[in-house]
Scaffold this motif. Structure first.
Motif, short mmCIF file in Angstrom:
data_model
loop_
_atom_site.label_atom_id
_atom_site.label_comp_id
_atom_site.label_asym_id
_atom_site.label_seq_id
_atom_site.Cartn_x
_atom_site.Cartn_y
_atom_site.Cartn_z
N LEU A 166 6.62 -31.41 11.03
CA LEU A 166 7.44 -31.57 9.66
C LEU A 166 8.66 -30.47 9.79
O LEU A 166 9.55 -30.98 9.38
CB LEU A 166 6.29 -31.17 8.60
CG LEU A 166 5.55 -32.38 8.17
CD1 LEU A 166 4.30 -31.93 7.03
CD2 LEU A 166 6.03 -33.50 7.75
N ASP A 167 8.50 -29.30 10.35
CA ASP A 167 9.39 -28.42 10.39
C ASP A 167 10.67 -28.84 11.10
O ASP A 167 11.58 -28.74 11.28
CB ASP A 167 8.95 -27.02 10.76
CG ASP A 167 9.86 -26.03 10.44
OD1 ASP A 167 10.92 -26.08 9.61
OD2 ASP A 167 9.91 -24.86 11.01
N ALA A 168 10.21 -29.39 12.45
CA ALA A 168 10.91 -30.21 13.23
C ALA A 168 11.96 -30.97 12.76
O ALA A 168 13.03 -31.49 13.30
CB ALA A 168 10.30 -30.21 14.71
N ALA A 169 11.26 -31.95 11.94
CA ALA A 169 11.87 -32.88 11.36
C ALA A 169 13.08 -32.65 10.26
O ALA A 169 13.62 -33.60 9.75
CB ALA A 169 11.05 -34.16 10.92
N CYS A 170 12.78 -31.54 9.68
CA CYS A 170 13.56 -30.89 8.48
C CYS A 170 14.91 -30.39 9.10
O CYS A 170 15.13 -29.21 9.53
CB CYS A 170 12.87 -29.79 7.84
SG CYS A 170 13.61 -29.46 6.21
N LYS A 171 16.02 -31.24 8.99
CA LYS A 171 17.37 -30.77 9.56
C LYS A 171 17.99 -29.84 8.29
O LYS A 171 18.83 -28.99 8.76
CB LYS A 171 18.06 -31.98 9.65
CG LYS A 171 19.53 -31.87 10.38
CD LYS A 171 20.18 -33.02 10.56
CE LYS A 171 19.77 -34.08 11.32
NZ LYS A 171 20.59 -35.10 11.52
N TYR A 172 17.78 -30.08 7.00
CA TYR A 172 18.50 -29.35 5.98
C TYR A 172 17.22 -28.71 5.06
O TYR A 172 16.69 -29.57 3.96
CB TYR A 172 19.31 -30.28 5.36
CG TYR A 172 20.55 -31.14 6.11
CD1 TYR A 172 21.19 -30.32 6.62
CD2 TYR A 172 20.25 -32.44 6.22
CE1 TYR A 172 22.34 -30.87 7.34
CE2 TYR A 172 21.33 -33.09 7.18
CZ TYR A 172 22.14 -32.32 7.49
OH TYR A 172 23.06 -32.89 8.43
N PRO A 173 16.77 -27.51 5.56
CA PRO A 173 15.47 -27.14 4.59
C PRO A 173 16.05 -26.18 3.41
O PRO A 173 15.93 -24.96 3.46
CB PRO A 173 15.04 -25.87 5.98
CG PRO A 173 16.28 -25.54 6.69
CD PRO A 173 16.90 -26.90 6.67
N TRP A 174 16.59 -27.14 2.58
CA TRP A 174 16.92 -26.61 1.01
C TRP A 174 16.74 -27.70 0.20
O TRP A 174 16.96 -28.98 0.56
CB TRP A 174 18.14 -25.80 1.08
CG TRP A 174 19.34 -26.67 1.67
CD1 TRP A 174 19.93 -27.62 1.24
CD2 TRP A 174 19.86 -26.37 3.00
NE1 TRP A 174 20.95 -28.08 2.13
CE2 TRP A 174 20.78 -27.35 3.29
CE3 TRP A 174 19.52 -25.59 4.14
CZ2 TRP A 174 21.57 -27.47 4.45
CZ3 TRP A 174 20.12 -25.63 5.35
CH2 TRP A 174 21.27 -26.60 5.42
N THR A 175 16.59 -27.49 -1.15
CA THR A 175 16.78 -28.59 -2.09
C THR A 175 18.32 -28.63 -2.40
O THR A 175 19.19 -28.07 -1.99
CB THR A 175 16.04 -27.94 -3.55
OG1 THR A 175 16.69 -26.74 -3.98
CG2 THR A 175 14.79 -27.47 -3.22
N ARG A 176 18.53 -29.74 -3.36
CA ARG A 176 19.95 -30.07 -3.49
C ARG A 176 20.60 -28.91 -4.44
O ARG A 176 21.79 -28.59 -4.06
CB ARG A 176 19.83 -31.16 -4.64
CG ARG A 176 21.14 -31.84 -4.91
CD ARG A 176 21.00 -32.87 -5.74
NE ARG A 176 22.18 -33.71 -6.21
CZ ARG A 176 22.41 -34.53 -7.39
NH1 ARG A 176 21.41 -34.43 -8.28
NH2 ARG A 176 23.40 -35.09 -7.28
N GLU A 177 19.75 -28.23 -5.08
CA GLU A 177 20.39 -27.15 -6.04
C GLU A 177 20.78 -25.73 -5.14
O GLU A 177 21.57 -25.16 -5.34
CB GLU A 177 19.59 -26.86 -6.98
CG GLU A 177 19.31 -27.58 -8.12
CD GLU A 177 18.57 -28.98 -7.53
OE1 GLU A 177 17.78 -28.99 -6.82
OE2 GLU A 177 18.58 -30.16 -8.59
N ASN A 178 20.02 -25.75 -4.00
CA ASN A 178 20.33 -24.23 -3.06
C ASN A 178 21.16 -24.91 -1.77
O ASN A 178 21.07 -24.13 -0.89
CB ASN A 178 18.96 -24.01 -2.66
CG ASN A 178 18.12 -23.43 -3.82
OD1 ASN A 178 18.74 -22.99 -4.83
ND2 ASN A 178 16.92 -23.56 -3.86
N ALA A 179 21.61 -26.03 -1.67
CA ALA A 179 22.62 -26.48 -0.63
C ALA A 179 23.70 -25.35 -0.34
O ALA A 179 24.07 -24.95 -1.33
CB ALA A 179 23.27 -27.66 -0.85
N PRO A 180 24.00 -25.17 0.89
CA PRO A 180 25.07 -24.05 1.13
C PRO A 180 26.36 -24.57 0.77
O PRO A 180 26.64 -25.93 0.75
CB PRO A 180 24.79 -23.75 2.48
CG PRO A 180 24.22 -25.23 3.25
CD PRO A 180 23.42 -25.62 2.03
N LEU A 181 27.42 -23.71 0.64
CA LEU A 181 28.81 -24.02 0.46
C LEU A 181 29.37 -24.49 1.89
O LEU A 181 29.08 -23.84 2.61
CB LEU A 181 29.36 -22.73 -0.24
CG LEU A 181 28.75 -22.39 -1.66
CD1 LEU A 181 29.57 -21.17 -1.96
CD2 LEU A 181 29.11 -23.46 -2.49
#
Length: 440
Positions: A166-181
């Motif tokens: 599951l971790d390997a398939a997770c390309k963007y490990p954050w929620t919508r609200e915590n997405a980086p700038l």
């Protein structure tokens, strides 16, 4: 006669790949040990390979519609190619090849009908329900929507993959609200988990610092970039959308590709560096300027794609080994290193396809119509409740707590459709017309 990895058949469990702890093989829903010649990660790969979501990718758009051409890639063939590139690169760095294979096969499972155009359409529709993102939808499929294992209370554990998978398939490990700038100061639209899928996300991310991605996820991401950068160009050239010689003979075409690459992929990169990257690619012995459709030309194009994949993969392998040495590079003990010049060259290849295919004025009416189809489908399913939903989604709709949760179920249903099924549903349910599918 020998079984996997040269072992005699049924000789017991295979040797574990170094660099992985027992907790990496844990599953969200614990399963009893199985006496098998397969490893836990081989079992993960098999579960994705046999999933309904993977089969549906065969009828979902990669760049052009699946039924538009016999040669063009679909999301399924693209995923298989990504898996081949990622498996070899990951193995060379010390990653478990089946684990990387699982991530690569999974990476596009959450894409809705009509590719990225459909993803953007559903995201706009889902604004009040937490948005829509193909990568977050992938996690939702793996951990909830695909049917393999159930908790004792009847809730779904999806395919119940291992923590590492599951971790390997997770390309963007954050929620919508915590997405980086992003470099321009705006927040990225990319994210990897919806709010109501946070329990499984927190489980497999336990102990991982911040928002770093695993080595296996980074290999998958790079394999994806490499694969579609060269294959989208190959599809475009073979389908006569453009010729690579245009970039050398018509200044306006070259300027268009450089500017598209900058706007889409390298917004803070000097155009001169992009121009230099294009020149390096043109200077290779394998660059195919003109395609005339002959067997010789088709073979040359295939050789170009193969050689460029090797060029990009080898550059990343050498740079990563130079920084992190020769130990097995797994999970969160290292990062994939891609030389700056290689990043530019990959972006240039993506920019070529974007300039001639994705931004083609001829395709804009089609894109608008696709967005209209999805919007009208969601609107109809919203107003008709469970009436037209597949039984599995109808059950989810009845169990939903509020309007936002019910909207998410509708989005799950629409996202699951293939391109042709979405059009069929729209004809039948929205327009009230009989949809005739021609079989030969």
């Amino acid at each position: 006669m020998f079984g996997p990895a040269g072992r005699p058949p049924y000789a017991g469990r295979p040797a574990e790949t170094p660099g992985y702890a027992p907790r990496d093989r844990d599953r969200w829903l614990p399963e009893p040990p199985k006496s098998s010649y397969r490893s836990d990660f081989e079992r993960d790969r098999a579960r994705v390979l046999h999933s309904a979501g993977l089969r549906r990718l065969g009828a979902k758009t990669q760049v052009v519609a699946p039924d538009a051409d016999d040669f063009a890639r679909t999301r399924l063939t693209h995923s298989l190619e990504v898996a081949q590139v990622g498996r070899e690169l990951g193995r060379s760095l010390g990653c478990d090849p089946d684990l990387v294979d699982t991530a690569c096969l999974s990476h596009d499972l959450g894409h809705p009908p009509f590719g990225h155009n459909g993803e953007k359409a559903l995201d706009a529709i889902a604004e009040e329900a937490g948005g829509f993102e193909g990568n977050a939808q992938t996690l939702r499929l793996l951990a909830r929507l695909e049917q393999k294992k159930l908790f004792s209370d009847g809730t779904s554990a999806g395919l119940n993959l291992t923590r590492a998978a599951l971790d390997a398939a997770c390309k963007y490990p954050w929620t919508r609200e915590n997405a980086p700038l992003r470099p321009d100061g705006t927040r990225s639209r990319k994210f990897g988990v919806y709010e109501d899928d946070l329990p499984v996300f927190r489980w497999f991310r336990e102990g991982v610092p911040g928002a770093r991605t695993s080595m296996e996820a980074q290999v998958m991401d790079l394999a994806d970039d490499i694969s579609y950068s060269v294959h989208d160009v190959e599809d475009g050239v073979v389908n006569a959308a453009f010729q690579l010689k245009w970039l050398d003979t018509v200044p306006e075409h070259r300027e268009r590709v450089v500017e598209t690459t900058r706007q889409w992929y390298l917004p803070v990169t000097d155009p001169a560096e992009i121009e230099a990257g294009l020149a390096r690619l043109e200077a290779t012995d394998v660059w195919v300027g003109e395609m005339d459709g002959s067997r010789r030309a088709l073979a040359a194009m295939k050789d170009m794609t193969s050689q460029l994949i090797g060029r990009f993969s080898t550059a990343a392998f050498d740079a990563t080994r130079q920084v992190f040495g020769n130990d097995p590079l797994t999970r969160h003990n290292a990062d994939v290193v891609v030389p700056a010049e290689t990043e530019v060259e990959i972006a240039v290849m993506k920019g070529i396809a974007a300039a001639y295919v994705m931004t083609s004025e001829q395709r804009q009416p089609l894109y608008a119509r696709q967005r209209e189809v999805l919007a009208e489908l969601v609107e109809l399913l919203d107003t008709t409740g469970e009436k037209y939903l597949d039984p599995m989604f109808a059950h989810d709709w009845r169990e939903a707590d509020d309007d936002a949760a019910r909207r998410r179920v509708v989005l799950d249903q629409v996202a699951s459709l293939t391109d042709s099924t979405a059009i069929e549903w729209h004809h039948t349910l929205v327009r009230g017309e009989t949809f005739t599918r021609v079989w030969i």
